[in-house]
Motif scaffolding. Structure first.
Motif: not given
Length: 615
Positions: A347-349, A139-147, A230-235
């Motif tokens: 929550r998954e796509t 898995w690849d991880y990314s993060a962000g913020m809102s305030y 990274r692999s299919l089905p790319q969840r």
């Protein structure tokens, strides 16, 4: 094709109760009456009963943090256990609740030596992400913020100072969204620190008698973590962490608020009152409407209370006797909040690979072409059988070439049909132009014949000749019956029918009747508009006003409902306003209640005064 999945974590019936921790601020008065509340153990505390000072009221919570508890201990025991859910596509929420001056902002923010819940929680999230990346679990991880902050019922972006009031929306999956809110990508905790500290300085604060730096708004920090397969089905799973620092409820008689501070305090108390109504509605278990939409705060906390988040509420209280009733109310609210049950889910796509099938049209094939295609099909079947027998046969590549040639031939057939249609249209246009030229020639000849003979009938004969000579355009006549045109018949004016004006007494009589019927509208005298109570006795009107004012100040819910045009909702709003601001000084103060405009107030007064005078 992307699809959204709302998968429960470990089963569709899994629930998560709101965890409640209570933190007691250290005693801050040199000389005082002592503590009004004290802890019994790590989960229980007691407060003196204000009805009987010899008794105490005991409370049981998930955790109790005494005066000597450190910031790290509060984080480790109350907040850290829910953070791993963020990396699994679930939501989590931590919010501080309590009266002003009880230490909520210190608990959430802290200082450089004693960091609060927010910096420790964000640091822990990045530590968990780094541990997952070292494991290399695919898995690849990314993060962000809102305030953001909610100030006077306006949603303001703290990362973008000077922003306008932002709207709150809800998507098809019942997720709360704020269009236009800044989302800042983060790569590390130092990156978060770089953006968070300046944004915290944008928060609205002010000094009151109870707190030198009192928060005048509710602040909400959102940390969003997305992990992609990274692999299919790319969840792709998305988890959100809400860190909320609520403004404290205020007693304006003790804080000394005036002007703008008083308006801010009213907005804060109203939002916290709505928050209490939401908790009561959730605990009642009824299928009625939960009033999330009555306040911007409860709208944003919809997922934290009765939603799908793992929620923790840290209730901050003060031990001094001057905070007794605020502490007592905060403990009662915390006791009700721990009964709320949430239903977390993932929550998954994911992406479904699609195969595009190209449809071939064979409608324009001619008979020889169909025959050739049939022969080619037989040869293809023969080559396919031979290729199965010989897998490495190089003739396999010729199948693709023949398919390409067949497609080009079909496209060429379509182009040929299109050119034939265009040629036919051009020929028709040419014939129509020739007919128009012949028509003009015959018209000119008929006109010339009319001028030479001077006989009007010759014109009709020329037109008849023209119609017989010119070939028809072969239009079918309409079988519908055409309506005949009716010409208006204008008769000359008969002068003998006119009569002098003095001989028409009927007209004069009608004119007088019209003048008699024209009167001043009701409510006007000499062109001036009179109020509805101008014809009533002034003393009776004043007695009715005083009676209405007395009911507004001392009446119960049932008595308020007894007033004209006052329902259950308006009666509750009057009780809430009276609890916060005290008695109504005059009846016109009723206009401060939400939903009571100038027009509604006038109608309310008219109905109640007339009803009181009629009794």
């Amino acid at each position: 094709m992307a699809q959204r999945v709302a998968a429960p974590d470990g089963g569709s019936k899994r629930t998560s109760r709101v965890r409640v921790a209570v933190r007691l601020r250290p005693y801050m008065e040199d000389k005082g009456e002592g503590h009004c509340v004290r802890g019994l153990d790590s989960q229980n505390l007691e407060i003196i009963n204000w009805r009987n000072a010899t008794e105490t009221v005991k409370y049981h919570f998930d955790e109790f943090h005494g005066e000597q508890t450190t910031q790290q201990e509060v984080f480790r025991s109350s907040v850290k256990p829910i953070l791993p859910h963020i990396l699994n596509g679930q939501n989590a929420s931590v919010f501080a609740y309590g009266p002003t001056g009880a230490g909520k902002t210190h608990t959430m923010l802290g200082n450089p030596k004693q960091p609060g819940v927010i910096p420790q929680a964000v640091h822990e999230v990045f530590s968990l992400v780094e541990a997952k990346e070292r494991e290399d679990d695919g898995w690849d991880y990314s993060a962000g913020m809102s305030y953001l902050e909610i100030y006077n019922e306006k949603v303001l972006d703290l990362l973008c100072p000077g922003s306008q009031d932002l709207p709150i929306r809800e998507d098809r999956g019942r997720n709360i969204l704020i269009p236009g809110l800044t989302h800042m990508p983060l790569s590390s905790f130092s990156d978060f620190d770089l953006h968070f500290i300046p944004a915290s300085l944008n928060r609205t604060t002010a000094s009151t008698k109870l707190n030198q730096r009192s928060s005048r708004s509710h602040a909400i920090l959102l940390i969003k973590v997305v992990r992609s397969q990274r692999s299919l089905p790319q969840r792709q799973q998305t988890g959100k962490l809400y860190l909320v620092d609520l403004a404290g409820s205020e007693d304006n008689r003790r804080t000394g608020n005036q002007g703008l501070r008083l308006k801010e305090s009213g907005a804060i108390n109203l939002s916290l009152f709505t928050l209490s109504k939401v908790v009561d509605s959730l605990n009642s278990g009824s299928a009625g409407r939960v009033p999330y939409r009555d306040s911007k705060l409860t709208r944003l906390l919809q997922d934290s209370l009765g939603g799908s988040a793992h929620s923790v509420m840290i209730t901050n209280i003060a031990p001094e006797y001057k905070y007794y009733f605020d502490t007592f109310s905060a403990l009662n609210f915390a006791a009700k909040s721990k009964l709320i049950v949430n239903k977390p889910f993932v929550r998954e796509t994911f992406t479904v690979p699609t195969v595009q099938v190209k449809r071939v049209r064979a409608d324009c094939e001619s008979e020889p072409q169909k025959k050739r295609n049939k022969d080619e099909k037989k040869s293809d079947e023969h080559e396919a059988s031979s290729s199965q027998a010989h897998p490495h046969n190089p003739s396999e590549m010729s199948v693709l070439d023949r398919l390409i040639a067949l497609e080009n031939l079909m496209l060429g057939c379509q182009e040929k049909d299109r050119l034939a249609v265009l040629k036919h249209v051009a020929q028709s246009r040419k014939e129509i132009q020739e007919l128009k030229e012949k028509q003009k020639a015959f018209e000119s000849r008929a006109l010339l014949l009319n001028r030479l003979t001077g006989d009007p009938s010759s014109s009709s004969r020329g037109e008849e000749l023209f119609r017989t000579d010119v070939p028809s355009l072969q239009r079918k006549p309409s079988t519908a019956a055409k309506p005949k045109k009716q010409q208006a018949v204008v008769q000359p004016l008969q002068v003998s029918q006119l009569r002098p004006l003095q001989q028409l007494p009927v007209c004069t009589k009608k004119k007088k009747e019209l003048s008699d019927q024209h009167e001043e509208p009701e409510g006007k005298e000499n062109g001036k508009v009179l109020s509805w109570d101008s014809h009533l006795d002034g003393s009776l009107v004043e007695q009715s006003r005083q009676k209405i004012l007395q009911i507004l100040n001392t009446g119960s819910l049932k008595e308020l409902k007894g007033l004209q045009q006052i329902g259950v909702k308006k009666a509750k709003l009057i009780l809430g306003w009276r609890e916060i601001n005290g008695h109504f000084i005059e009846v016109e103060d009723l206009k401060n209640i939400e939903g009571i405009t100038e027009k509604r107030f006038s109608s309310f007064m008219k109905a109640n005064i007339l009803s009181a005078m009629g009794k």
